[in-house]
Motif scaffolding. Structure first.
Motif, short mmCIF file in Angstrom:
data_model
loop_
_atom_site.label_atom_id
_atom_site.label_comp_id
_atom_site.label_asym_id
_atom_site.label_seq_id
_atom_site.Cartn_x
_atom_site.Cartn_y
_atom_site.Cartn_z
N ILE A 73 0.63 -2.02 -6.67
CA ILE A 73 0.22 -1.57 -5.33
C ILE A 73 -1.08 -2.29 -4.97
N ASP A 74 -1.01 -3.04 -3.88
CA ASP A 74 -2.11 -3.95 -3.58
C ASP A 74 -3.43 -3.24 -3.31
N ASP A 75 -3.40 -2.14 -2.56
CA ASP A 75 -4.69 -1.53 -2.22
C ASP A 75 -4.59 -0.01 -2.20
N VAL A 76 -5.32 0.64 -3.08
CA VAL A 76 -5.35 2.11 -3.09
C VAL A 76 -6.76 2.63 -2.80
N SER A 77 -7.54 1.82 -2.06
CA SER A 77 -8.92 2.22 -1.76
C SER A 77 -8.97 3.40 -0.81
N ASN A 78 -8.00 3.48 0.09
CA ASN A 78 -8.07 4.48 1.15
C ASN A 78 -6.97 5.53 1.02
N LEU A 79 -6.94 6.21 -0.09
CA LEU A 79 -5.94 7.26 -0.26
C LEU A 79 -6.23 8.39 0.72
N THR A 80 -5.17 9.01 1.21
CA THR A 80 -5.34 10.10 2.17
C THR A 80 -4.67 11.37 1.64
N ALA A 81 -4.70 12.40 2.46
CA ALA A 81 -4.05 13.66 2.08
C ALA A 81 -2.55 13.46 1.89
N ALA A 82 -1.99 12.41 2.48
CA ALA A 82 -0.56 12.15 2.31
C ALA A 82 -0.29 11.21 1.15
N THR A 83 -1.14 10.20 0.99
CA THR A 83 -0.82 9.17 -0.01
C THR A 83 -1.32 9.52 -1.41
N ALA A 84 -2.37 10.33 -1.52
CA ALA A 84 -2.85 10.70 -2.86
C ALA A 84 -1.79 11.51 -3.62
N GLY A 107 0.85 -1.18 0.00
CA GLY A 107 0.00 0.00 0.00
C GLY A 107 0.88 1.22 0.00
N LEU A 108 0.27 2.40 0.14
CA LEU A 108 1.07 3.63 0.15
C LEU A 108 1.12 4.26 1.54
N ALA A 109 0.42 3.69 2.49
CA ALA A 109 0.41 4.25 3.85
C ALA A 109 1.13 3.32 4.82
N PRO A 110 1.89 3.88 5.74
CA PRO A 110 2.28 5.29 5.83
C PRO A 110 3.23 5.66 4.70
N VAL A 158 7.65 4.74 0.65
CA VAL A 158 8.69 5.30 -0.20
C VAL A 158 10.04 4.66 0.13
N LEU A 159 10.30 4.46 1.41
CA LEU A 159 11.55 3.81 1.80
C LEU A 159 11.59 2.37 1.29
N GLN A 160 10.45 1.72 1.36
CA GLN A 160 10.37 0.34 0.87
C GLN A 160 10.64 0.30 -0.63
N LEU A 161 10.07 1.28 -1.34
CA LEU A 161 10.31 1.36 -2.78
C LEU A 161 11.79 1.59 -3.07
N ALA A 162 12.38 2.53 -2.32
CA ALA A 162 13.81 2.81 -2.51
C ALA A 162 14.63 1.56 -2.24
N HIS A 163 14.24 0.84 -1.20
CA HIS A 163 14.95 -0.38 -0.83
C HIS A 163 14.86 -1.42 -1.93
N GLU A 164 13.65 -1.59 -2.46
CA GLU A 164 13.45 -2.56 -3.54
C GLU A 164 14.28 -2.20 -4.77
N ALA A 205 -15.17 11.03 13.52
CA ALA A 205 -15.39 9.74 12.88
C ALA A 205 -14.72 9.66 11.52
N PHE A 206 -14.60 10.79 10.83
CA PHE A 206 -14.09 10.74 9.46
C PHE A 206 -12.70 11.31 9.32
N ARG A 207 -12.09 11.59 10.47
CA ARG A 207 -10.74 12.11 10.44
C ARG A 207 -9.83 11.10 9.75
N GLY A 208 -8.97 11.60 8.89
CA GLY A 208 -7.96 10.74 8.27
C GLY A 208 -8.50 9.83 7.20
#
Ligand SMILES: Nc1ncnc2c1ncn2[C@@H]1O[C@H](COP(=O)(O)OP(=O)(O)OP(=O)(O)O)[C@@H](O)[C@H]1O
Ligand SMILES: [Mg+2]
Length: 323
Positions: A155-166, A47-50, A55-61, A319-322
Motif C-alpha cells: 500500500i503506497d501511502d497510509v499517512s492519512n488513515l481516516t475513520a473509514a480506512t483505519a 492507498g485505502l481511500a476511498p 476494496v473493489l480494486q483488491l477484489a479485482h486484482e 479545518a480538520f474534518r475528515g
C-alpha cells in the motif's frame, strides 16, 4: 540509488511475510522502493481511500490472479448495510485456488496482463453478483477466499488513515501481509502498526546524492557539471525528489548554463507542518480570557471571548474534518 540496505531488508521481509512500514519524509523515495516489490502473490494498492474503491480494486486484482470470490459465509445474499464482519469469514475454510505456475512475472500497480488463462467469469459479472454487498461484506468475502497471509498487499501511502480506512486496514491485517509507506503515522493510529517492522528512510548521503544527480542529468549538456553537483547537493539536502525536480526544471531551460544553475531556488519539498497547535493555542487562550473576564466582572469581554472561542472551535472543526 543508495538504498541497498533498505531494499534488501524490504525484500527479506517480503520473502518472510513480515509486515513492514517504510517511513520517511515526502520525496525520500518510499514509493520508489515499494515499486521494487514484485512477486506472484503481491498486490499493489495506491492507498485505502476511498475505502470501497480500494476494496473493489483488491477484489479485482485477486480475481485477475485467479482467486475465486465465492460466498463462503452465506451472508452476501442477505447482506445488510454495515453488517459486521462475520468471524467465520476469516477461518480460511475454503482454500483459494493458488495462482498457476508461470504467473510469477510480477505485476505492477499499472494493471499489466497476466499470461495465464483468465478466470472463467469476468470480474464485472462477479461484482454484479455482489453489488448489494456492504463494504464489510466485501472485506469478509475477500478474507474468506484467501489463505491467511499467503498474499502481500503493498500500500503506497497510509499517512492519512481516516475513520473509514483505519478499520479497513485493521481487517486486512487479519488476512494479508502488508507492506506500506507513510511520511507520518498519527498517534491515534500507532496501535495498528505495532507488529510492523519499521524501515526508516534517511536523506541520501553526499556520495549517493552526487550519483543520483549524475544519473538524472545523464544525456543533458551541462556547462559546469561541478557547479551543478555542488548546487544540487546543497539545495536537495539528500532528498531524491528534490534532485529529480531540480533537474527536470533545468532541462526545461534552453541550455543548462552556469548562470541558470546559479539562479536555482530551492523548491518546496517539505510537507506543510502539523497545524493543530495553531488552532488549539488560540482556543485555549480565549478560554483563559473568559475566566479573566469573569474574574474582573467584565461582562462584555466575557461574551466576546465566548463567541470568539466558539467561532475558533467551528474553524477547527471545519479545518480538520475528515483528517
Ligand atoms: N533511491 C533512489 N534512487 C533513484 N531515484 C529515486 C530514489 N528515491 C527516490 N527517487 C526518485 O525521487 C522521486 C520521489 O520519490 P518517491 O515518489 O518514491 O517519494 P515518496 O517518499 O514516495 O514521497 P511521498 O511521501 O510524497 O509519496 C521519484 O521520482 C523517484 O523515482
Ligand atoms: Mg510516495
Amino acid at each position: 540509488v543508495g538504498r541497498d540496505l533498505e531494499v534488501s531488508r524490504l525484500r527479506a521481509n517480503l520473502a518472510k511475510g513480515v509486515d513492514t512500514l517504510l517511513v520517511g519524509p515526502p520525496g525520500s523515495g518510499k514509493s520508489h522502493l515499494l515499486g521494487l516489490l514484485v512477486g506472484a502473490k503481491v498486490i499493489h494498492l495506491a492507498g485505502l481511500a476511498p475505502a470501497r474503491l480500494a476494496v473493489l480494486q483488491l477484489a479485482h486484482e485477486l480475481h485477475r490472479h485467479g482467486v475465486g470470490l465465492a460466498d463462503t459465509t452465506g451472508t452476501a445474499a442477505v447482506e445488510l448495510p454495515n453488517h459486521p464482519v462475520h468471524p467465520s469469514a476469516m477461518d480460511g475454510s475454503v482454500p483459494a485456488p493458488s495462482a498457476p505456475p508461470g504467473s510469477d512475472t510480477g505485476s505492477g500497480a499499472d494493471g499489466d496482463r497476466l499470461t495465464d488463462e483468465p478466470a472463467a467469469e469476468s470480474f464485472a459479472t462477479v461484482s454484479k453478483r455482489f453489488r448489494r454487498l456492504s463494504l464489510p461484506g466485501w472485506v469478509s468475502l475477500i478474507l474468506g477466499n484467501v489463505t491467511a497471509y499467503e498474499w502481500t498487499l503493498v500500500i503506497d501511502d497510509v499517512s492519512n488513515l481516516t475513520a473509514a480506512t483505519a478499520p479497513l486496514l485493521r481487517q486486512l491485517l487479519t488476512g494479508f501481509v502488508v507492506m506500506a509507506a507513510a511520511h507520518r503515522i498519527r498517534p491515534a493510529h500507532e496501535p495498528l502498526f505495532w507488529r510492523f517492522d519499521r524501515v526508516q528512510l534517511h536523506p541520501l548521503g553526499p556520495e549517493d546524492t552526487r550519483r543520483l544527480i549524475r544519473q538524472t542529468a545523464a544525456g543533458a549538456t551541462v556547462e559546469d557539471a561541478h557547479l551543478l553537483e555542488t548546487r544540487l547537493l546543497q539545495h536537495s539536502r539528500g532528498n531524491p525528489r528534490a534532485v529529480v525536480e531540480f533537474l527536470a526544471r533545468l532541462r526545461r531551460e534552453p541550455a543548462i548554463t552556469a548562470a541558470v544553475v546559479r539562479d536555482l531556488n530551492p523548491p518546496a519539498v517539505e510537507p506543510p507542518g502539523d497545524l493543530t497547535p495553531l488552532v488549539v493555542v488560540p482556543v485555549l487562550a480565549l478560554i483563559a480570557l473568559r475566566f479573566v473576564a469573569r474574574g474582573l466582572g467584565d461582562l462584555e469581554l466575557y461574551v466576546v471571548a465566548g463567541v470568539a472561542s466558539a467561532a475558533a472551535m467551528l474553524v477547527r472543526f471545519l479545518a480538520f474534518r475528515g483528517r
